[in-house]
Design a protein around this motif. Sequence first.
Motif, PDB file in Angstrom:
ATOM      1  N   GLY A   1       0.815  -1.209   0.000  1.00  0.00           N
ATOM      2  CA  GLY A   1       0.000   0.000   0.000  1.00  0.00           C
ATOM      3  C   GLY A   1       0.848   1.257   0.000  1.00  0.00           C
ATOM      4  O   GLY A   1       0.598   2.196  -0.767  1.00  0.00           O
TER       5      GLY A   1
ATOM      6  N   THR B   1      -7.345   0.077  -5.030  1.00  0.00           N
ATOM      7  CA  THR B   1      -6.916   1.466  -4.951  1.00  0.00           C
ATOM      8  C   THR B   1      -6.990   2.134  -6.313  1.00  0.00           C
ATOM      9  O   THR B   1      -7.385   3.304  -6.436  1.00  0.00           O
ATOM     10  CB  THR B   1      -5.479   1.543  -4.409  1.00  0.00           C
ATOM     11  OG1 THR B   1      -5.408   0.837  -3.165  1.00  0.00           O
ATOM     12  CG2 THR B   1      -5.061   2.977  -4.173  1.00  0.00           C
TER      13      THR B   1
ATOM     14  N   ALA C   1      -4.784  -0.988   1.969  1.00  0.00           N
ATOM     15  CA  ALA C   1      -3.948  -2.108   2.399  1.00  0.00           C
ATOM     16  C   ALA C   1      -4.108  -2.393   3.894  1.00  0.00           C
ATOM     17  O   ALA C   1      -4.131  -3.557   4.312  1.00  0.00           O
ATOM     18  CB  ALA C   1      -2.488  -1.823   2.068  1.00  0.00           C
TER      19      ALA C   1
END
Length: 409
Positions: free
Chosen positions: A87, A142, A353
Amino acid sequence: MSQGTRLGTTGPEPPPSVQAGPAPRPPEAGRVPPVLRAACFLSNFDRFAITPLLVAVAAGFHVRLDQVVLVASGYFFAYGCAQPVWGMLSDRYGRMRVIRFSLAAAAVCGLASAAAPTLTVLVILRIAAGAFFGAVVPTSLTYVGDTVAPAIRQRALSDLQVALAIGTAAATLVAGGVSELISWRAMLALSAVLAAITVFATRGLSESQSATTLRRPTEQLGSVLRLRWSWVVMGFGLVEGAVLLGCFTFLAPALQDQGVGTIGAGGVTALYGIGTLAFSRLLKLVATRPPWTLLAAGGVMMAAGFLIASLSLSVAGIAAAAILLGGGWSFFHSSLQTWATTLAPAARGTAVALFVSALFVGSSIGSGLGGPLTEHGHYQELFALAAATAVPLTVLAAWLRTRYTPTDS
């Protein structure tokens, strides 16, 4: 005080420099690019193909089955623990860079795994493969958060849910067949080749945003963790993981405890994948409804599924439970995923994440706490407890979702 600050503001919009960069090729009508769906399919395909291969691996290395369990558990552990790292890297260097790199590295590890000379080498390589494949799903989520407007984002995320469900179902069927007809090594090689092909296919997909202005990992983490809404969503993910994923693990053992064979029990619980597929399609039709209603619908299906399992451990009862839990995953979990994508636009990858990590930690907690009950055959009590926990989880999640206002709307 605005709605977005009642439990902690989501913060201001990221500066223009964060959102600048090459224009992505956005999903049309809220659809996810096919190559991202393929990548998510492959991530679940590789992850769920491990368990059916364990017996064949044990036979191939002439060792006991309990000695090869680390091939799976090590993979799962690395898959979950690597999430925050990917992430932060995706926030710093870009989504597609991370996906391409991780898939390429996973392909190398997969090919090396197929040629592993010893069990120890295989375990090490599968742990590495798990860490690399672990980047794909949260980074894809994302990417969708970057490129799809919040009003239709849930519909786009349902495309990923379908891909993940197909990957789960295909892994069980293909892994068993390939290992039986050829070898377990061929299955690992197949997954690696598919990963390499997917890397090549991503070349035409633009980056969703430029590197973040948050230079240090501590800045990225801090921008997420100082928001109380982030802790709320991660908390829901933790409990959901314990209830849905952790307790779902025991559906097949519950059937086996009733005398159903391994293949039969696996076939019945595989209806979870069918439920996920069917309800994901339904979700696309209602995805523009208020988010709290989708959370509520998913929570009701989750609670109902476990309630049915607690009342009947028959094949019909567990089958109905598996289908409803697939619906709960499609509606409740995807709604939490969508929520996670809105928390910190400047560090979206880190936020998503951390949410996924909370989910994995919760699943470990749920399966760990359920172990003592199932050891004594108390499956009905376990499923009743899961149903009871799902009720306040649903009510609280739906209520708090009405009090939250995203900043990237």
